[in-house]
Design a protein around this motif. Structure first.
Motif, PDB file in Angstrom:
ATOM      1  N   HIS A  62       0.803  -1.225   0.000  1.00 57.11           N
ATOM      2  CA  HIS A  62       0.000   0.000   0.000  1.00 57.11           C
ATOM      3  C   HIS A  62       0.833   1.270   0.000  1.00 57.11           C
ATOM      4  O   HIS A  62       0.330   2.329  -0.363  1.00 57.11           O
ATOM      5  CB  HIS A  62      -0.930   0.034   1.216  1.00 57.11           C
ATOM      6  CG  HIS A  62      -1.888  -1.101   1.263  1.00 57.11           C
ATOM      7  ND1 HIS A  62      -2.808  -1.346   0.276  1.00 57.11           N
ATOM      8  CD2 HIS A  62      -2.069  -2.077   2.195  1.00 57.11           C
ATOM      9  CE1 HIS A  62      -3.520  -2.417   0.595  1.00 57.11           C
ATOM     10  NE2 HIS A  62      -3.102  -2.876   1.748  1.00 57.11           N
ATOM     11  N   ARG A  92      -0.749 -13.524  13.029  1.00 54.22           N
ATOM     12  CA  ARG A  92      -2.149 -13.139  13.034  1.00 54.22           C
ATOM     13  C   ARG A  92      -2.331 -11.790  12.339  1.00 54.22           C
ATOM     14  O   ARG A  92      -3.233 -11.593  11.535  1.00 54.22           O
ATOM     15  CB  ARG A  92      -2.648 -13.067  14.477  1.00 54.22           C
ATOM     16  CG  ARG A  92      -4.143 -13.048  14.615  1.00 54.22           C
ATOM     17  CD  ARG A  92      -4.555 -12.963  16.050  1.00 54.22           C
ATOM     18  NE  ARG A  92      -4.028 -14.045  16.869  1.00 54.22           N
ATOM     19  CZ  ARG A  92      -4.117 -14.107  18.178  1.00 54.22           C
ATOM     20  NH1 ARG A  92      -4.711 -13.148  18.841  1.00 54.22           N
ATOM     21  NH2 ARG A  92      -3.609 -15.120  18.838  1.00 54.22           N
ATOM     22  N   ALA A  93      -1.430 -10.854  12.653  1.00 61.91           N
ATOM     23  CA  ALA A  93      -1.481  -9.527  12.023  1.00 61.91           C
ATOM     24  C   ALA A  93      -1.310  -9.652  10.507  1.00 61.91           C
ATOM     25  O   ALA A  93      -1.986  -8.962   9.734  1.00 61.91           O
ATOM     26  CB  ALA A  93      -0.422  -8.602  12.612  1.00 61.91           C
ATOM     27  N   GLN A  94      -0.403 -10.529  10.080  1.00 66.66           N
ATOM     28  CA  GLN A  94      -0.201 -10.733   8.645  1.00 66.66           C
ATOM     29  C   GLN A  94      -1.437 -11.329   7.997  1.00 66.66           C
ATOM     30  O   GLN A  94      -1.840 -10.924   6.911  1.00 66.66           O
ATOM     31  CB  GLN A  94       1.011 -11.646   8.381  1.00 66.66           C
ATOM     32  CG  GLN A  94       2.326 -11.033   8.819  1.00 66.66           C
ATOM     33  CD  GLN A  94       2.466  -9.601   8.364  1.00 66.66           C
ATOM     34  OE1 GLN A  94       2.532  -9.300   7.180  1.00 66.66           O
ATOM     35  NE2 GLN A  94       2.472  -8.684   9.317  1.00 66.66           N
ATOM     36  N   ILE A 147      -5.232  -3.109  12.514  1.00 66.23           N
ATOM     37  CA  ILE A 147      -4.495  -4.360  12.688  1.00 66.23           C
ATOM     38  C   ILE A 147      -3.342  -4.112  13.658  1.00 66.23           C
ATOM     39  O   ILE A 147      -3.077  -4.921  14.552  1.00 66.23           O
ATOM     40  CB  ILE A 147      -4.001  -4.905  11.324  1.00 66.23           C
ATOM     41  CG1 ILE A 147      -5.209  -5.312  10.466  1.00 66.23           C
ATOM     42  CG2 ILE A 147      -3.052  -6.082  11.511  1.00 66.23           C
ATOM     43  CD1 ILE A 147      -4.872  -5.771   9.052  1.00 66.23           C
ATOM     44  N   ILE A 202       4.045  -4.091  10.701  1.00 68.34           N
ATOM     45  CA  ILE A 202       2.608  -4.385  10.796  1.00 68.34           C
ATOM     46  C   ILE A 202       1.892  -3.187  10.166  1.00 68.34           C
ATOM     47  O   ILE A 202       2.042  -2.053  10.633  1.00 68.34           O
ATOM     48  CB  ILE A 202       2.150  -4.560  12.265  1.00 68.34           C
ATOM     49  CG1 ILE A 202       2.895  -5.721  12.926  1.00 68.34           C
ATOM     50  CG2 ILE A 202       0.656  -4.816  12.330  1.00 68.34           C
ATOM     51  CD1 ILE A 202       3.981  -5.313  13.879  1.00 68.34           C
ATOM     52  N   ALA A 257      -7.824  -8.195   4.929  1.00 72.13           N
ATOM     53  CA  ALA A 257      -8.201  -6.808   4.603  1.00 72.13           C
ATOM     54  C   ALA A 257      -7.896  -6.533   3.133  1.00 72.13           C
ATOM     55  O   ALA A 257      -8.674  -5.882   2.445  1.00 72.13           O
ATOM     56  CB  ALA A 257      -7.469  -5.825   5.497  1.00 72.13           C
ATOM     57  N   TYR A 258      -6.771  -7.051   2.637  1.00 74.68           N
ATOM     58  CA  TYR A 258      -6.402  -6.843   1.244  1.00 74.68           C
ATOM     59  C   TYR A 258      -7.431  -7.457   0.300  1.00 74.68           C
ATOM     60  O   TYR A 258      -7.715  -6.905  -0.768  1.00 74.68           O
ATOM     61  CB  TYR A 258      -5.002  -7.416   0.949  1.00 74.68           C
ATOM     62  CG  TYR A 258      -4.578  -7.109  -0.466  1.00 74.68           C
ATOM     63  CD1 TYR A 258      -4.732  -8.054  -1.469  1.00 74.68           C
ATOM     64  CD2 TYR A 258      -4.103  -5.848  -0.804  1.00 74.68           C
ATOM     65  CE1 TYR A 258      -4.398  -7.760  -2.787  1.00 74.68           C
ATOM     66  CE2 TYR A 258      -3.766  -5.542  -2.107  1.00 74.68           C
ATOM     67  CZ  TYR A 258      -3.913  -6.503  -3.088  1.00 74.68           C
ATOM     68  OH  TYR A 258      -3.596  -6.196  -4.393  1.00 74.68           O
ATOM     69  N   ARG A 270      -4.511 -11.029   9.049  1.00 76.11           N
ATOM     70  CA  ARG A 270      -5.528  -9.963   9.025  1.00 76.11           C
ATOM     71  C   ARG A 270      -5.241  -8.988   7.889  1.00 76.11           C
ATOM     72  O   ARG A 270      -6.159  -8.490   7.233  1.00 76.11           O
ATOM     73  CB  ARG A 270      -5.561  -9.214  10.357  1.00 76.11           C
ATOM     74  CG  ARG A 270      -6.251 -10.003  11.457  1.00 76.11           C
ATOM     75  CD  ARG A 270      -6.264  -9.255  12.772  1.00 76.11           C
ATOM     76  NE  ARG A 270      -7.014 -10.021  13.774  1.00 76.11           N
ATOM     77  CZ  ARG A 270      -6.712 -10.047  15.067  1.00 76.11           C
ATOM     78  NH1 ARG A 270      -5.679  -9.367  15.531  1.00 76.11           N
ATOM     79  NH2 ARG A 270      -7.437 -10.770  15.890  1.00 76.11           N
ATOM     80  N   PHE A 271      -3.970  -8.719   7.650  1.00 80.68           N
ATOM     81  CA  PHE A 271      -3.589  -7.823   6.559  1.00 80.68           C
ATOM     82  C   PHE A 271      -4.101  -8.360   5.224  1.00 80.68           C
ATOM     83  O   PHE A 271      -4.687  -7.627   4.422  1.00 80.68           O
ATOM     84  CB  PHE A 271      -2.063  -7.656   6.511  1.00 80.68           C
ATOM     85  CG  PHE A 271      -1.578  -6.810   5.362  1.00 80.68           C
ATOM     86  CD1 PHE A 271      -1.244  -7.378   4.138  1.00 80.68           C
ATOM     87  CD2 PHE A 271      -1.498  -5.428   5.499  1.00 80.68           C
ATOM     88  CE1 PHE A 271      -0.830  -6.589   3.077  1.00 80.68           C
ATOM     89  CE2 PHE A 271      -1.077  -4.633   4.437  1.00 80.68           C
ATOM     90  CZ  PHE A 271      -0.748  -5.216   3.224  1.00 80.68           C
ATOM     91  N   TRP A 272      -3.870  -9.662   4.976  1.00 80.38           N
ATOM     92  CA  TRP A 272      -4.281 -10.236   3.695  1.00 80.38           C
ATOM     93  C   TRP A 272      -5.795 -10.398   3.588  1.00 80.38           C
ATOM     94  O   TRP A 272      -6.355 -10.283   2.499  1.00 80.38           O
ATOM     95  CB  TRP A 272      -3.527 -11.535   3.405  1.00 80.38           C
ATOM     96  CG  TRP A 272      -2.080 -11.229   3.127  1.00 80.38           C
ATOM     97  CD1 TRP A 272      -1.006 -11.500   3.922  1.00 80.38           C
ATOM     98  CD2 TRP A 272      -1.558 -10.492   2.002  1.00 80.38           C
ATOM     99  NE1 TRP A 272       0.144 -10.988   3.359  1.00 80.38           N
ATOM    100  CE2 TRP A 272      -0.159 -10.373   2.197  1.00 80.38           C
ATOM    101  CE3 TRP A 272      -2.142  -9.929   0.871  1.00 80.38           C
ATOM    102  CZ2 TRP A 272       0.665  -9.719   1.275  1.00 80.38           C
ATOM    103  CZ3 TRP A 272      -1.321  -9.278  -0.046  1.00 80.38           C
ATOM    104  CH2 TRP A 272       0.064  -9.175   0.156  1.00 80.38           C
TER     105      TRP A 272
END
Lengths: 219, 222
Positions: free
Chosen positions: A51, B90-92, A69, A64, B98-99, B94-96
């Motif tokens: 992004h 987990r953050a990764q 998130i 992160i 969201a993507y 969640r990132f994908w």
């Protein structure tokens, strides 16, 4: 170690402010790096190649991205103090729902006010107020969306308050007259150090937005 | 016996995510098939903000937004975990997840496209996102986004791809081109054949037969 936690951010970003509030609530020391979003650093492009945006939280060298998130990550890693999300799974799902609502609506509706003119702007003002009123209804009689304490939804939303002056001035309307409850909630949040120390001066934000509009070619 | 009800559209990628989650966890639930042109009063009561499916109702309490529902189920029923345990992983994930939202606007764009130019433009939108997934997410040639096992990222993206391949038949366009996106193509094959997903994968002909009139009606009203 201070450089264990780094935040790439823009002082005026309501998304970056969310992460700063979360870090402050948890008492986490970190290195703050101000990004020039009109001239992005190699570090930012490396840490957020998808992004290329701020904020980016970097913990022990690993990025992160996406503010909500990052806030959840902070809550989960530093889980020994000041919980930001509810402990009950159902309450947690509701908090996520409303933070998601904020993400889906508030920026885009505010933008309709500051970036458009005439009928489109009027429609934007109406929809923006309606969204805030829906949030007022959800808040109800609680002091915060998180109940007695500042929580995930409060953090996701209150940062937009720093942009209200800019939106009101450009849109020539008063948010407080339509949403007094929202404003009193925002002021209640500002009594917390983490919020007061994070939200920038509203007039500065207005200047920033005027400059941004020029750079983006928006009348 | 858990009191679980799911209001959804069987053909919707968002509902699919929840169905797959419930099946992967071995959870019994009552399926309430909603009519998109005549939504039930219960649905509108359970999701007054968005008025959309899916809605999971657990002991009378509604949870809305597909991936919020998926995480809720995962937190209460940890078997076959769909959310990574480690906070960074987990953050990764969640990132994908969201993507994957970035793929969603391509659907209406594709539906509304009638000329070859419009179709090409809609497909190019999707390809831009596919390139990101191919380069950033699957580059290490993992079997699933979750590694050896499916996780919530696989469900988020797999559900959308299911609709894209249906759109290929309806709109006569090629979207999941193996030569352009070998890793995604391989991943989708792995996903479709994964245990539980395979037995609960929507029938392609049924999808086309159901989505074609819906898409035509959307096009007519736009």
């Amino acid at each position: 170690m201070e450089n264990e936690v780094v935040l790439l951010d823009l002082w005026a970003s309501m998304y970056g402010m969310r992460v700063r509030i979360a870090l402050a609530e948890k008492g986490i020391k970190y290195e703050y790096i101000e990004e020039d979003i009109w001239n992005k650093s190699d570090l930012l492009l490396q840490m957020n190649p998808v992004h290329k945006k701020v904020p980016v939280l970097i913990h022990k060298g690993k990025p992160i991205c996406e503010s909500l998130i990052a806030v959840q990550y902070i809550d989960e890693v530093w889980n020994d103090r000041s919980p930001l999300l509810p402990s009950d799974p159902y309450q947690r799902s509701q908090a996520r729902f409303w933070a998601d609502y904020v993400d889906k609506k508030i920026y885009d509706l505010a933008k309709k006010v500051w970036a458009r003119k005439g009928e489109e702007q009027e429609a934007g003002k109406k929809e923006f107020i309606e969204a805030l009123q829906l949030l007022e209804a959800e808040l109800g009689d609680k002091p915060f969306f998180g109940g007695d304490k500042l929580g995930f939804v409060d953090i996701s939303l209150v940062t937009f308050y720093s942009w209200f002056y800019a939106v009101e001035t450009i849109g020539n309307f008063s948010i407080e007259s339509e949403c007094p409850k929202f404003i009193s909630w925002a002021k209640r949040c500002l009594q917390k150090e983490s919020v007061a120390n994070t939200l920038p001066n509203s007039e500065r934000v207005y200047e920033f937005l005027l400059d941004a509009k020029k750079r983006l070619g928006i009348e | 016996m858990e009191d679980l009800k799911l209001h959804g559209f069987w053909y919707s990628p968002f509902t699919m995510r929840v169905v797959w989650t419930l099946k992967l966890k071995g959870l019994a639930y009552e399926n309430i098939e909603e009519d998109r042109y005549n939504k039930s009063p219960q649905l509108l009561e359970y999701n007054p903000v968005h008025k959309k499916t899916p809605v999971l109702v657990h002991s009378g309490k509604p949870i809305c937004e597909s991936m919020i529902i998926v995480q809720y189920i995962d937190e209460l029923w940890p078997q076959n975990p769909l959310v990574p345990h480690d906070p960074y992983d987990r953050a990764q994930a969640r990132f994908w997840v969201a993507y994957s939202e970035q793929l969603v606007p391509a659907l209406p764009a594709l539906i509304r496209s009638t000329t070859p130019e419009e179709k090409e433009k809609a497909v190019e939108m999707i390809w831009g996102n596919f390139k990101v997934l191919e380069d950033h997410c699957l580059a290490d040639k993992r079997k699933f986004f979750g590694g050896d096992k499916i996780n919530m990222v696989d469900l988020a993206i797999g559900s959308l791809l299911t609709v894209f391949v249906t759109a290929e038949d309806i709109k006569q366009v090629k979207i999941l081109v193996a030569e352009k996106f070998p890793l995604i193509h391989l991943w989708f094959d792995n996903f479709k054949n994964a245990p539980v997903i395979k037995e609960n994968f929507p029938d392609r002909e049924k999808m086309v037969a159901t989505l074609k009139p819906i898409m035509e009606r959307m096009l007519a009203s736009s």
